[in-house]
Design an enzyme around this catalytic site. Structure first.
Site, PDB file in Angstrom:
ATOM      1  N   ALA A 239       0.848  -1.201   0.000  1.00 35.64           N
ATOM      2  CA  ALA A 239       0.000   0.000   0.000  1.00 35.64           C
ATOM      3  C   ALA A 239       0.876   1.240   0.000  1.00 35.64           C
ATOM      4  CB  ALA A 239      -0.906   0.000   1.228  1.00 35.64           C
TER       5      ALA A 239
ATOM      6  N   ASP B 186      13.066   1.015  -7.353  1.00 37.29           N
ATOM      7  CA  ASP B 186      14.458   1.376  -7.663  1.00 37.29           C
ATOM      8  C   ASP B 186      14.649   2.891  -7.686  1.00 37.29           C
ATOM      9  OD1 ASP B 186      13.105   1.978 -10.027  1.00 37.29           O
ATOM     10  OD2 ASP B 186      14.480   0.914 -11.349  1.00 37.29           O
ATOM     11  N   GLU B 187      13.523   3.637  -7.644  1.00 34.57           N
ATOM     12  CA  GLU B 187      13.652   5.095  -7.712  1.00 34.57           C
ATOM     13  C   GLU B 187      14.339   5.668  -6.478  1.00 34.57           C
ATOM     14  OE1 GLU B 187      10.196   7.203  -9.231  1.00 34.57           O
ATOM     15  OE2 GLU B 187       9.435   5.349 -10.092  1.00 34.57           O
TER      16      GLU B 187
ATOM     17  N   SER C  24       9.824   9.528  -0.126  1.00 35.28           N
ATOM     18  CA  SER C  24       8.952   8.897   0.876  1.00 35.28           C
ATOM     19  C   SER C  24       9.174   7.386   0.899  1.00 35.28           C
ATOM     20  CB  SER C  24       7.482   9.232   0.619  1.00 35.28           C
ATOM     21  OG  SER C  24       7.012   8.620  -0.572  1.00 35.28           O
TER      22      SER C  24
ATOM     23  N   VAL D 149       4.573  12.758 -24.610  1.00 35.08           N
ATOM     24  CA  VAL D 149       5.877  12.218 -24.204  1.00 35.08           C
ATOM     25  C   VAL D 149       6.620  13.343 -23.505  1.00 35.08           C
ATOM     26  CG1 VAL D 149       8.100  11.354 -25.054  1.00 35.08           C
ATOM     27  CG2 VAL D 149       5.965  10.498 -26.053  1.00 35.08           C
TER      28      VAL D 149
ATOM     29  N   ARG E 110       8.923  16.493 -16.919  1.00 36.82           N
ATOM     30  CA  ARG E 110       8.618  16.430 -15.488  1.00 36.82           C
ATOM     31  C   ARG E 110       9.793  17.077 -14.738  1.00 36.82           C
ATOM     32  NH1 ARG E 110       8.235  10.400 -13.540  1.00 36.82           N
ATOM     33  NH2 ARG E 110       5.995  10.606 -13.819  1.00 36.82           N
TER      34      ARG E 110
HETATM   35  P1  NAD Z   1      -1.120   1.561  -6.952  1.00 34.36           P
HETATM   36  O1  NAD Z   1      -1.179   3.042  -6.789  1.00 34.36           O
HETATM   37  O2  NAD Z   1      -1.672   0.943  -8.200  1.00 34.36           O
HETATM   38  O3  NAD Z   1      -1.880   0.856  -5.736  1.00 34.36           O
HETATM   39  C1  NAD Z   1      -1.698   1.271  -4.418  1.00 34.36           C
HETATM   40  C2  NAD Z   1      -2.797   0.637  -3.570  1.00 34.36           C
HETATM   41  O4  NAD Z   1      -2.559   1.035  -2.204  1.00 34.36           O
HETATM   42  C3  NAD Z   1      -4.205   1.105  -3.938  1.00 34.36           C
HETATM   43  O5  NAD Z   1      -5.078  -0.006  -4.020  1.00 34.36           O
HETATM   44  C4  NAD Z   1      -4.586   2.028  -2.799  1.00 34.36           C
HETATM   45  O6  NAD Z   1      -5.983   2.032  -2.513  1.00 34.36           O
HETATM   46  C5  NAD Z   1      -3.781   1.456  -1.643  1.00 34.36           C
HETATM   47  N1  NAD Z   1      -3.504   2.484  -0.634  1.00 34.36           N
HETATM   48  C6  NAD Z   1      -2.990   3.723  -0.852  1.00 34.36           C
HETATM   49  N2  NAD Z   1      -2.926   4.395   0.308  1.00 34.36           N
HETATM   50  C7  NAD Z   1      -3.401   3.553   1.267  1.00 34.36           C
HETATM   51  C8  NAD Z   1      -3.566   3.675   2.665  1.00 34.36           C
HETATM   52  N3  NAD Z   1      -3.266   4.812   3.321  1.00 34.36           N
HETATM   53  N4  NAD Z   1      -4.040   2.603   3.356  1.00 34.36           N
HETATM   54  C9  NAD Z   1      -4.358   1.451   2.715  1.00 34.36           C
HETATM   55  N5  NAD Z   1      -4.255   1.303   1.379  1.00 34.36           N
HETATM   56  C10 NAD Z   1      -3.763   2.340   0.671  1.00 34.36           C
HETATM   57  O7  NAD Z   1       0.395   1.174  -6.746  1.00 34.36           O
HETATM   58  P2  NAD Z   1       1.270   0.039  -7.472  1.00 34.36           P
HETATM   59  O8  NAD Z   1       1.809   0.584  -8.727  1.00 34.36           O
HETATM   60  O9  NAD Z   1       0.509  -1.219  -7.466  1.00 34.36           O
HETATM   61  O10 NAD Z   1       2.492  -0.079  -6.450  1.00 34.36           O
HETATM   62  C11 NAD Z   1       2.412  -0.948  -5.322  1.00 34.36           C
HETATM   63  C12 NAD Z   1       3.697  -0.849  -4.530  1.00 34.36           C
HETATM   64  O11 NAD Z   1       4.800  -1.211  -5.360  1.00 34.36           O
HETATM   65  C13 NAD Z   1       3.996   0.555  -4.010  1.00 34.36           C
HETATM   66  O12 NAD Z   1       4.523   0.441  -2.715  1.00 34.36           O
HETATM   67  C14 NAD Z   1       5.030   1.102  -4.978  1.00 34.36           C
HETATM   68  O13 NAD Z   1       5.867   2.023  -4.350  1.00 34.36           O
HETATM   69  C15 NAD Z   1       5.780  -0.173  -5.348  1.00 34.36           C
HETATM   70  N6  NAD Z   1       6.408  -0.177  -6.695  1.00 34.36           N
HETATM   71  C16 NAD Z   1       5.699   0.193  -7.787  1.00 34.36           C
HETATM   72  C17 NAD Z   1       6.310   0.125  -9.052  1.00 34.36           C
HETATM   73  C18 NAD Z   1       5.535   0.464 -10.308  1.00 34.36           C
HETATM   74  O14 NAD Z   1       6.121   0.484 -11.396  1.00 34.36           O
HETATM   75  N7  NAD Z   1       4.228   0.702 -10.259  1.00 34.36           N
HETATM   76  C19 NAD Z   1       7.635  -0.273  -9.168  1.00 34.36           C
HETATM   77  C20 NAD Z   1       8.324  -0.641  -8.016  1.00 34.36           C
HETATM   78  C21 NAD Z   1       7.702  -0.596  -6.779  1.00 34.36           C
END
Ligand code: NAD
Length: 346
Positions: free
Chosen positions: A80, A131-132, A158, A211, A285
């Site tokens: 989350a 990885d960011e 964060s 883009v 960005r």
């Molecule tokens: P997403 O934004 O699609 O999903 C996040 C989920 O967390 C949502 O369902 C949301 O409702 C829930 N959420 C947000 N705040 C919340 C809270 N306060 N309490 C409970 N639930 C909450 O994100 P994602 O892309 O699926 O990423 C998931 C994880 O993987 C994150 O921690 C992200 O940092 C990490 N991540 C993402 C990527 C990417 O490419 N998307 C790559 C590496 C790591």
């Protein structure tokens, strides 16, 4: 195993939930259902006796404690988070509260539950990160697990802070943690504000495909179902206290990625003119990291894991999925801010 998965209604979390249930694990999906969530992502397991949903906010310690006490999980997979860099530029507060304070709550609730249960050695707290946190690479080199942290956006800062908390809870309290840092994911159920779905959806509508800048930023793309598989591998076989970088071994410039997607659309859904004609360069960005690349040596040699699909294969599947699941993404287009340019208030 009985897994408490946070963020299981999001993009990656839902892939983890679907795979974990398919592998026979019991899953408790804890999700606050923010704008980024979609319960349809887990509709295929919703009626399964192995699956339970708990709507709760990780910032609410009382609710999180209740869920630990009710379900007594063997492991936590903590996904989350607020996850969109552009939104973190316009409004960083939610990222600090959910990604840092929320992770602190999860760690404290897990630690209290683990202590009450007699500190079982096989309990795991797996924190899923990005990885960011390592910042931006030049034209060469790759991120290893020893790369110093240098986050550049409020989002990555964060996440970096949450990674540090996880490490400290292992060192100080002995909590058996696992940490993984993954590159950019793509695939089915990717929320329609992220690059790949934006390209597909705009191309299908005949609208300009935005883009950022010259599109020269390089990312290492990983198919989301491969990431879910890697995460369950880390959970099962990773060494507590250790971190694992997860990459797709698929480095590509954004502009080349967009051209690849357009080529798939040209063959699957031909239009009067090539979809690439819609590519439009827009203001970059702020603080846009130039390049990310993962050195996958540790997860490959220690855990025997590597991705199963190439970028070409994964993109083809993804474009096909968006063509076949138009009702899913259309319903999300009216959500707050989707379809508008975000992240240029810096
Ligand atoms: P997403 O934004 O699609 O999903 C996040 C989920 O967390 C949502 O369902 C949301 O409702 C829930 N959420 C947000 N705040 C919340 C809270 N306060 N309490 C409970 N639930 C909450 O994100 P994602 O892309 O699926 O990423 C998931 C994880 O993987 C994150 O921690 C992200 O940092 C990490 N991540 C993402 C990527 C990417 O490419 N998307 C790559 C590496 C790591």
């Amino acid at each position: 195993m009985k897994l408490l998965v946070t963020g299981g209604a999001g993009f990656i979390g839902s892939a983890v939930v679907r795979l974990a249930v398919a592998q026979g694990h019991r899953v408790i999906n804890l999700d606050a259902l923010t704008y980024a969530a979609c319960l349809e992502n887990v509709a295929s397991v919703a009626g399964d006796p192995l699956y339970t949903f708990e709507q709760a906010d990780i910032r609410d310690r009382t609710a999180v404690d209740r869920i630990f006490a009710t379900h007594a999980p063997d492991a936590v997979m903590h996904l989350a988070a607020e996850s969109h860099v552009d939104r973190s530029i316009d409004g960083p507060a939610d990222f600090i509260e959910t990604n840092i304070t929320g992770t602190f709550n999860m760690l404290e609730a897990a630690r209290a539950f683990w202590a009450t249960a007699g500190k079982p050695a096989d309990f795991r707290f797996h924190h899923i990160s990005t990885d960011e946190v390592f910042g931006s690479l030049g034209p060469t080199g790759q991120f290893t697990e020893a790369t110093p942290y240098a986050p550049n956006s409020p989002y990555s800062a964060s996440k970096a802070a949450s990674d540090h908390l996880v490490r400290a809870w292992a060192e100080t309290y002995g909590l058996p943690v696992l940490l993984s840092n993954c590159s950019n994911n793509y695939g089915p159920y990717h929320f329609p504000e992220k690059l790949i779905p934006v390209v597909i959806i705009n191309a299908l509508a005949g609208r300009p495909i935005p883009v950022y800048g010259q599109g020269k930023n390089v990312r290492d793309w990983l198919y989301v179902e491969d990431h879910a598989d890697a995460l369950l591998t880390v959970l099962r076989t990773g060494t507590p206290g250790r971190s694992y970088n997860i990459g797709g071994e698929n480095e590509v410039r954004n502009i080349d990625l967009v051209h690849m997607i357009c080529a798939h659309l040209d063959s699957m859904r031909p239009a009067a003119r090539p979809h690439a004609n819609l590519i439009t360069h827009v203001t970059d960005r702020p603080g846009h990291d130039a390049r990310y690349a993962i050195d996958p040596a540790r997860i490959r040699t220690e855990l025997g894991w590597r991705p199963s699909v190439t970028l070409e294969q994964g993109l083809e599947r993804t474009v096909r999925w968006y063509l076949d699941n138009e009702a899913w993404w259309r319903a999300l287009l009216s959500r707050n801010g989707v379809g508008t340019r975000l992240g240029n208030t810096a």
